[in-house]
Scaffold this active site. Sequence first.
Site, mmCIF file in Angstrom:
data_model
loop_
_atom_site.group_PDB
_atom_site.id
_atom_site.type_symbol
_atom_site.label_atom_id
_atom_site.label_comp_id
_atom_site.label_asym_id
_atom_site.label_seq_id
_atom_site.Cartn_x
_atom_site.Cartn_y
_atom_site.Cartn_z
ATOM 1 N N SER A 149 0.846 -1.199 0.000
ATOM 2 C CA SER A 149 0.000 0.000 0.000
ATOM 3 C C SER A 149 0.879 1.246 0.000
ATOM 4 O O SER A 149 2.054 1.175 -0.381
ATOM 5 C CB SER A 149 -0.941 -0.024 1.212
ATOM 6 O OG SER A 149 -1.910 0.987 1.076
ATOM 7 N N ASN A 150 0.365 2.369 0.415
ATOM 8 C CA ASN A 150 1.145 3.614 0.433
ATOM 9 C C ASN A 150 0.662 4.510 1.573
ATOM 10 O O ASN A 150 -0.257 4.156 2.304
ATOM 11 C CB ASN A 150 1.042 4.315 -0.928
ATOM 12 C CG ASN A 150 -0.400 4.621 -1.280
ATOM 13 O OD1 ASN A 150 -1.021 5.459 -0.654
ATOM 14 N ND2 ASN A 150 -0.946 3.904 -2.255
ATOM 15 N N HIS A 151 1.267 5.677 1.692
ATOM 16 C CA HIS A 151 1.013 6.534 2.852
ATOM 17 C C HIS A 151 -0.201 7.443 2.731
ATOM 18 O O HIS A 151 -0.412 8.300 3.585
ATOM 19 C CB HIS A 151 2.235 7.431 3.106
ATOM 20 C CG HIS A 151 3.434 6.673 3.558
ATOM 21 N ND1 HIS A 151 3.445 5.959 4.719
ATOM 22 C CD2 HIS A 151 4.654 6.514 2.995
ATOM 23 C CE1 HIS A 151 4.633 5.392 4.866
ATOM 24 N NE2 HIS A 151 5.379 5.713 3.827
ATOM 25 N N SER A 152 -0.992 7.308 1.670
ATOM 26 C CA SER A 152 -2.122 8.241 1.510
ATOM 27 C C SER A 152 -3.114 8.137 2.675
ATOM 28 O O SER A 152 -3.505 7.041 3.074
ATOM 29 C CB SER A 152 -2.857 7.925 0.198
ATOM 30 O OG SER A 152 -4.059 8.645 0.145
#
Length: 398
Positions: free
Chosen positions: A210-213
């Site tokens: 996933s990512n930091h959004s």
Amino acid sequence: MLKGKHIILGVTGSIAAYKSALLCRLLVSAGAEVKVVMTPLAKQFITPLTMATLSKNPILVDFFNPENGEWNSHVKLGLWADCYLIAPATANTMAKMAEGVADNLLLTTYLSARCPVMVAPAMDCDMYAHCATQRNIERLRKDGVHFVEAEEGELASGLVGSGRMAEPQHIVDAVVKLLAEKKKRTLDGKHYLVTAGATIEAIDPVRYISNHSSGKMGYAIAEELAERGAKVTLVSGRTALDKPAGVERVDVLSAEEMYEACVARYDEVDGAVMCAAVADYTPQQVASEKIKKGEGDMSIALKRTPDIAAELGRRKRQGQLLVGFAMETQNETANAEDKLRRKNFDFIVLNSLRVEGAGFRGDTNVVSLIDSASREDLPLMTKREVAARIVDKIEKSL
Ligand code: C5P
């Protein structure tokens, strides 16, 4: 949602007054400044100390402070407020409001208030259903008072029926909606799709990519569009945020699910704002069991995910609007302009990652709005303010 709004919370003598504590906390955490007015009887149900602590303001009960004679001006209070919320409201208080009786500070404030008034009744089911109570509710409605209907359920009397005060979150949603209606409804009749948050690409049943959004930027845009009267469908990846009031949320996890959700709805909308941080790659295979660690290193084969924005760009019909985002670490402008053309966006919001206060997680952002003919560099502002500027640009392009 209620940033900078002044709300008077009126509390009357009902068992449901315990819920006013949570209601007060929700209003304050939504950004509102809250002043609490209680009837003398309400103090028997919840202490002024609790309400003063949660509202961060002294509680108002009497017309004047008996210690020093200081006057609690209901007139000033009524002018200060953007909304007067009476929750819980007893049958007694509603009857007096309907008649114009003014024998306590909560009631005199009602008669002085120029702002919208919202009432959340709470009482036993038979009292609620009684023709006298219903008649008073009807009279108050005619006087322009807004209601958050009591809900069905178990009552303090032990009976089950209609009369429970609405849940605090429902009341906050109703206040947000009411205040938004006062805003200019410049997007009435329009319908927008907004993507937000991070996608989750499963590796096995316990791990993912996933990512930091945080989803904050997309949620702020959905909220702003809804407040200006648009219907909003928010296709949301994972976030920790609550659903904005008045928005339909479709929860998805993977890029593939987000793609399906967006493509299925794109035909019926007037435009889409692609704010989600979508994974570009996903594991070729999702292991059905948790992958065991071995001695050596390991690698995971990845495949491309569908580009949702590019697909919507291909399908875009005359009059439909498509807004994209770009977050670049190098050649920012050239890359953003390239994306604008390639994905057929009407304009693109370039996030600057180099500037302090911009990007993931925080509540502020620094962006540039770029279309084929112009570029606007905005200073550091809250994500909510950025959302307002983006929606201004959407309105201008209509
Ligand atoms: O090409 P890049 O991923 O940097 O483009 C960013 C823009 O495209 C954003 O608006 C993002 O929401 C959207 N996007 C998408 N589907 C993808 C990848 C990006 O909608 N698979």
